[in-house]
Write a protein that holds these residues in place. Structure first.
Motif, PDB file in Angstrom:
ATOM      1  N   ALA A  30       0.827  -1.213   0.000  1.00  0.00           N
ATOM      2  CA  ALA A  30       0.000   0.000   0.000  1.00  0.00           C
ATOM      3  C   ALA A  30       0.857   1.256   0.000  1.00  0.00           C
ATOM      4  O   ALA A  30       0.430   2.297  -0.507  1.00  0.00           O
ATOM      5  CB  ALA A  30      -0.916  -0.005   1.219  1.00  0.00           C
ATOM      6  N   VAL A  31       2.058   1.181   0.547  1.00  0.00           N
ATOM      7  CA  VAL A  31       2.949   2.339   0.622  1.00  0.00           C
ATOM      8  C   VAL A  31       3.673   2.567  -0.698  1.00  0.00           C
ATOM      9  O   VAL A  31       3.811   3.706  -1.160  1.00  0.00           O
ATOM     10  CB  VAL A  31       3.978   2.165   1.760  1.00  0.00           C
ATOM     11  N   THR A  32       4.124   1.512  -1.335  1.00  0.00           N
ATOM     12  CA  THR A  32       5.005   1.642  -2.496  1.00  0.00           C
ATOM     13  C   THR A  32       4.354   2.286  -3.714  1.00  0.00           C
ATOM     14  O   THR A  32       5.050   2.946  -4.496  1.00  0.00           O
ATOM     15  CB  THR A  32       5.617   0.269  -2.865  1.00  0.00           C
ATOM     16  N   PRO A  33       3.035   2.193  -3.947  1.00  0.00           N
ATOM     17  CA  PRO A  33       2.458   2.932  -5.086  1.00  0.00           C
ATOM     18  C   PRO A  33       2.507   4.445  -4.903  1.00  0.00           C
ATOM     19  O   PRO A  33       2.235   5.184  -5.850  1.00  0.00           O
ATOM     20  CB  PRO A  33       1.001   2.450  -5.132  1.00  0.00           C
ATOM     21  N   ARG A  34       2.839   4.913  -3.705  1.00  0.00           N
ATOM     22  CA  ARG A  34       2.981   6.353  -3.466  1.00  0.00           C
ATOM     23  C   ARG A  34       4.263   6.853  -4.103  1.00  0.00           C
ATOM     24  O   ARG A  34       4.991   7.629  -3.524  1.00  0.00           O
ATOM     25  CB  ARG A  34       3.007   6.612  -1.962  1.00  0.00           C
ATOM     26  N   THR A  35       4.592   6.354  -5.293  1.00  0.00           N
ATOM     27  CA  THR A  35       5.718   6.735  -6.156  1.00  0.00           C
ATOM     28  C   THR A  35       7.033   6.077  -5.768  1.00  0.00           C
ATOM     29  O   THR A  35       8.093   6.616  -6.056  1.00  0.00           O
ATOM     30  CB  THR A  35       5.928   8.265  -6.236  1.00  0.00           C
ATOM     31  N   ALA A  36       7.013   4.918  -5.158  1.00  0.00           N
ATOM     32  CA  ALA A  36       8.251   4.286  -4.715  1.00  0.00           C
ATOM     33  C   ALA A  36       8.833   3.315  -5.733  1.00  0.00           C
ATOM     34  O   ALA A  36       9.883   3.547  -6.290  1.00  0.00           O
ATOM     35  CB  ALA A  36       8.020   3.564  -3.393  1.00  0.00           C
ATOM     36  N   GLY A  37       8.165   2.198  -5.993  1.00  0.00           N
ATOM     37  CA  GLY A  37       8.655   1.272  -6.998  1.00  0.00           C
ATOM     38  C   GLY A  37       9.238  -0.012  -6.461  1.00  0.00           C
ATOM     39  O   GLY A  37       9.446  -0.961  -7.213  1.00  0.00           O
ATOM     40  N   PHE A  38       9.542  -0.078  -5.161  1.00  0.00           N
ATOM     41  CA  PHE A  38       9.993  -1.336  -4.580  1.00  0.00           C
ATOM     42  C   PHE A  38       8.801  -2.281  -4.455  1.00  0.00           C
ATOM     43  O   PHE A  38       7.652  -1.843  -4.348  1.00  0.00           O
ATOM     44  CB  PHE A  38      10.603  -1.116  -3.195  1.00  0.00           C
ATOM     45  N   GLU A  39       9.069  -3.569  -4.418  1.00  0.00           N
ATOM     46  CA  GLU A  39       8.003  -4.536  -4.221  1.00  0.00           C
ATOM     47  C   GLU A  39       8.514  -5.710  -3.408  1.00  0.00           C
ATOM     48  O   GLU A  39       9.676  -6.102  -3.500  1.00  0.00           O
ATOM     49  CB  GLU A  39       7.441  -5.022  -5.559  1.00  0.00           C
ATOM     50  N   VAL A  40       7.631  -6.260  -2.571  1.00  0.00           N
ATOM     51  CA  VAL A  40       7.963  -7.448  -1.781  1.00  0.00           C
ATOM     52  C   VAL A  40       7.144  -8.638  -2.235  1.00  0.00           C
ATOM     53  O   VAL A  40       7.418  -9.780  -1.833  1.00  0.00           O
ATOM     54  CB  VAL A  40       7.741  -7.199  -0.272  1.00  0.00           C
ATOM     55  N   ILE A  41       6.118  -8.403  -3.044  1.00  0.00           N
ATOM     56  CA  ILE A  41       5.364  -9.472  -3.700  1.00  0.00           C
ATOM     57  C   ILE A  41       5.301  -9.139  -5.182  1.00  0.00           C
ATOM     58  O   ILE A  41       5.351  -7.960  -5.559  1.00  0.00           O
ATOM     59  CB  ILE A  41       3.938  -9.629  -3.111  1.00  0.00           C
ATOM     60  N   PRO A  42       5.208 -10.148  -6.060  1.00  0.00           N
ATOM     61  CA  PRO A  42       5.243  -9.867  -7.504  1.00  0.00           C
ATOM     62  C   PRO A  42       4.029  -9.072  -7.973  1.00  0.00           C
ATOM     63  O   PRO A  42       2.895  -9.546  -7.879  1.00  0.00           O
ATOM     64  CB  PRO A  42       5.279 -11.262  -8.135  1.00  0.00           C
ATOM     65  N   THR A  43       4.267  -7.875  -8.476  1.00  0.00           N
ATOM     66  CA  THR A  43       3.174  -7.009  -8.912  1.00  0.00           C
ATOM     67  C   THR A  43       2.377  -7.637 -10.048  1.00  0.00           C
ATOM     68  O   THR A  43       1.147  -7.508 -10.112  1.00  0.00           O
ATOM     69  CB  THR A  43       3.736  -5.647  -9.371  1.00  0.00           C
ATOM     70  N   GLY A  44       3.058  -8.326 -10.941  1.00  0.00           N
ATOM     71  CA  GLY A  44       2.382  -8.929 -12.087  1.00  0.00           C
ATOM     72  C   GLY A  44       1.406 -10.025 -11.718  1.00  0.00           C
ATOM     73  O   GLY A  44       0.567 -10.418 -12.541  1.00  0.00           O
ATOM     74  N   GLU A  45       1.487 -10.536 -10.485  1.00  0.00           N
ATOM     75  CA  GLU A  45       0.591 -11.609 -10.042  1.00  0.00           C
ATOM     76  C   GLU A  45      -0.579 -11.095  -9.212  1.00  0.00           C
ATOM     77  O   GLU A  45      -1.385 -11.891  -8.726  1.00  0.00           O
ATOM     78  CB  GLU A  45       1.387 -12.640  -9.219  1.00  0.00           C
ATOM     79  N   LEU A  46      -0.664  -9.791  -9.023  1.00  0.00           N
ATOM     80  CA  LEU A  46      -1.797  -9.243  -8.285  1.00  0.00           C
ATOM     81  C   LEU A  46      -3.086  -9.467  -9.059  1.00  0.00           C
ATOM     82  O   LEU A  46      -3.096  -9.498 -10.290  1.00  0.00           O
ATOM     83  CB  LEU A  46      -1.601  -7.741  -8.043  1.00  0.00           C
ATOM     84  N   ARG A  47      -4.188  -9.593  -8.347  1.00  0.00           N
ATOM     85  CA  ARG A  47      -5.478  -9.768  -9.001  1.00  0.00           C
ATOM     86  C   ARG A  47      -5.854  -8.482  -9.749  1.00  0.00           C
ATOM     87  O   ARG A  47      -5.429  -7.389  -9.366  1.00  0.00           O
ATOM     88  CB  ARG A  47      -6.537 -10.115  -7.959  1.00  0.00           C
ATOM     89  N   PRO A  48      -6.653  -8.594 -10.804  1.00  0.00           N
ATOM     90  CA  PRO A  48      -7.011  -7.402 -11.596  1.00  0.00           C
ATOM     91  C   PRO A  48      -7.588  -6.270 -10.765  1.00  0.00           C
ATOM     92  O   PRO A  48      -7.268  -5.097 -11.007  1.00  0.00           O
ATOM     93  CB  PRO A  48      -8.032  -7.950 -12.600  1.00  0.00           C
ATOM     94  N   VAL A  49      -8.430  -6.564  -9.789  1.00  0.00           N
ATOM     95  CA  VAL A  49      -9.017  -5.510  -8.974  1.00  0.00           C
ATOM     96  C   VAL A  49      -7.950  -4.812  -8.127  1.00  0.00           C
ATOM     97  O   VAL A  49      -8.010  -3.596  -7.909  1.00  0.00           O
ATOM     98  CB  VAL A  49     -10.158  -6.065  -8.088  1.00  0.00           C
ATOM     99  N   THR A  50      -6.949  -5.577  -7.690  1.00  0.00           N
ATOM    100  CA  THR A  50      -5.857  -4.976  -6.927  1.00  0.00           C
ATOM    101  C   THR A  50      -4.986  -4.108  -7.822  1.00  0.00           C
ATOM    102  O   THR A  50      -4.527  -3.035  -7.410  1.00  0.00           O
ATOM    103  CB  THR A  50      -4.994  -6.066  -6.264  1.00  0.00           C
ATOM    104  N   LEU A  51      -4.761  -4.566  -9.042  1.00  0.00           N
ATOM    105  CA  LEU A  51      -4.010  -3.743  -9.998  1.00  0.00           C
ATOM    106  C   LEU A  51      -4.717  -2.415 -10.249  1.00  0.00           C
ATOM    107  O   LEU A  51      -4.075  -1.366 -10.345  1.00  0.00           O
ATOM    108  CB  LEU A  51      -3.833  -4.504 -11.319  1.00  0.00           C
ATOM    109  N   LEU A  52      -6.053  -2.460 -10.335  1.00  0.00           N
ATOM    110  CA  LEU A  52      -6.817  -1.228 -10.535  1.00  0.00           C
ATOM    111  C   LEU A  52      -6.651  -0.284  -9.348  1.00  0.00           C
ATOM    112  O   LEU A  52      -6.505   0.932  -9.511  1.00  0.00           O
ATOM    113  CB  LEU A  52      -8.286  -1.563 -10.749  1.00  0.00           C
TER     114      LEU A  52
END
Length: 453
Positions: free
Chosen positions: A279-301
């Motif tokens: 929830a913090v990293t979309p605030r313009t950060a870019g780090f990830e601890v879980i694979p972003t590409g595997e998030l569910r479509p609603v979470t990606l939205l």
């Protein structure tokens, strides 16, 4: 006519060296220098140039503190190349004007009014007064916060790496985090530390402090954390940030808890930590601890929405900014309730501020949609990953579903342009490109209504 020539010349100089154009040109020149340095063979891990397009993309991502990469920072760049990237991140995060003023102060040179006005534009201040003092505060805060973060990370990495390697990793990631850049030297971002509270919380703290803006940090120090003594700007920035992080945390935790490819792959006790960081990293950060590409479509939205909003003004992040979003929401609330004025916490927001917020939000949305549509043609991919990539570039976030390295040359250039736009700000860029300051009409035209809705 002769008397008018000096006036015309002065006006031309004013337009040519306006604060907006100085900022836009400064970032462009820094990107150009970074491109040249990163395209040198000495910057590559193999001793062969990474290519101009890849160097341009990487330099833009570093200067615009984004974190989108077409090459592996740790594997494809030499130590020299990594140092160049880190330098671009630091300069891009602070801003060229801040560093030029810092050099002037060190050399004992007087800071000109023009430099103060440019600083005013860069930090979104209302007047050029106090800009030198603000720069001094910014430099002090940056050294203290980045130094503290680096020390904590160094002590943590010391158990896994030799001292020199641990120190380099700590310094690199502390600067990258505070600048909200998202560049990493672990090949897979921070996924190996998904269950490590020291690394996750330290990086998250650096991201949040860097994203709330130097003006807010200065205000917090001045008021000694007294909420009611803070300026309206600081309160709106902090309250909006808290709401976005809390709402994002709850949504990610609920939506991804049972996803076996993201939170579901972690122990139950570690999932709230990973959800908070996500929830913090979309605030313009870019780090990830879980694979972003595997998030569910609603979470990606949800993440796309958070990236579009971005950080707070005067900080190191992009997006339309938290206070812009809050102003838009408050305007909608006033319209729904039939209020003539927009007010919050006993203060009325002026109409010019409301117009500016809506203009920024509209320009940003239109620009994101235009680039997304273009990339759909050039890349031949589905809408979701393209929209995600475009919004991530605009918000200078750096998160990706994994398509960045496979972009075409046209796609890389478009995303680089989007990162540049997101860093300088859509309104600043628009003003810089169309700045003529034409006088308003002397005639007040009659009113006539059109049907709305």
């Amino acid at each position: 006519m002769r008397l008018g020539l000096p006036v015309l010349a002065a006006r031309r100089r004013h337009v040519l060296f306006s604060p907006a154009r100085v900022l836009v040109t400064g970032f462009a020149l820094l990107i150009l220098v970074g491109t040249v340095l990163l395209s040198l063979p000495v910057s590559s891990a193999t001793g062969q140039s990474v290519g101009v397009v890849n160097a341009l993309f990487t330099a833009t991502s570093a200067v615009c503190v984004t974190g989108l990469v077409v090459l592996d920072t740790a594997g494809d760049f030499s130590l020299f190349g990594q140092i160049v990237i880190l330098s671009l991140i630091q300069i891009g995060g602070l801003g060229i004007t801040v560093l030029s003023v810092a050099v002037a102060l060190i050399l004992g040179r007087r800071v000109s009014l023009r430099e103060r006005v440019v600083l005013q534009e860069a930090f979104g201040q209302w007047a050029p007064a106090g800009m030198v003092r603000l720069v001094q505060e910014v430099l002090k805060v940056t050294v203290v916060i980045e130094g503290t973060g680096a020390l904590i990370l160094f002590l943590r990495f010391l158990g896994d790496y030799p001292p020199l390697r641990a120190a380099w990793l700590a310094v690199f990631h502390a600067i990258s985090a505070f600048a909200n850049a998202g560049f990493d030297l672990f090949h897979v971002s921070l996924k190996p530390f998904a269950t490590d509270p020291v690394v996750v919380l330290t990086v998250a703290a650096l991201l949040m402090v860097g994203g709330i803006g130097f003006t807010v940090i200065q205000d917090l120090r001045r008021t000694r954390l007294h909420w009611h003594r803070l300026s309206l700007h600081s309160r709106m920035a902090l309250a909006t940030t808290a709401c976005l992080v809390a709402g994002g945390f709850a949504a990610v935790l609920a939506l991804e808890w049972s996803n076996p490819k993201t939170l579901g792959a972690l122990p139950p006790l570690a999932r709230p930590l990973a959800a908070f960081f996500t929830a913090v990293t979309p605030r313009t950060a870019g780090f990830e601890v879980i694979p972003t590409g595997e998030l569910r479509p609603v979470t990606l939205l949800l993440v796309i929405a958070l990236m579009y909003i971005g950080a707070s003004p005067g900080g190191t992040g992009g997006g339309i900014k938290t206070t812009t979003f809050a102003t838009v929401v408050l305007t909608i609330r006033a319209a729904v309730r039939g209020w003539e004025d927009v007010h919050v916490w006993g203060r009325r927001l002026p109409n010019d501020l409301l117009r500016k917020a809506w203009v920024i939000a509209a320009i940003a949305a239109g620009w994101v949609l235009l680039v997304t549509a273009t990339l759909l043609v050039t890349e031949g991919r589905d809408l979701t990953p393209i929209l995600f990539e475009t919004t991530s570039a605009f918000g200078t976030v750096g998160l990706s579903t994994g398509i960045t390295p496979d972009l075409t040359t046209a796609g890389k250039l478009l995303i680089a342009l989007m990162m540049y736009t997101g860093r300088v700000g859509p309104l600043t860029l628009a003003v810089a490109l169309a700045e003529r300051r034409a006088p308003a009409p002397d005639v007040q035209f009659p009113d006539e209504r059109v049907m709305i809705g």
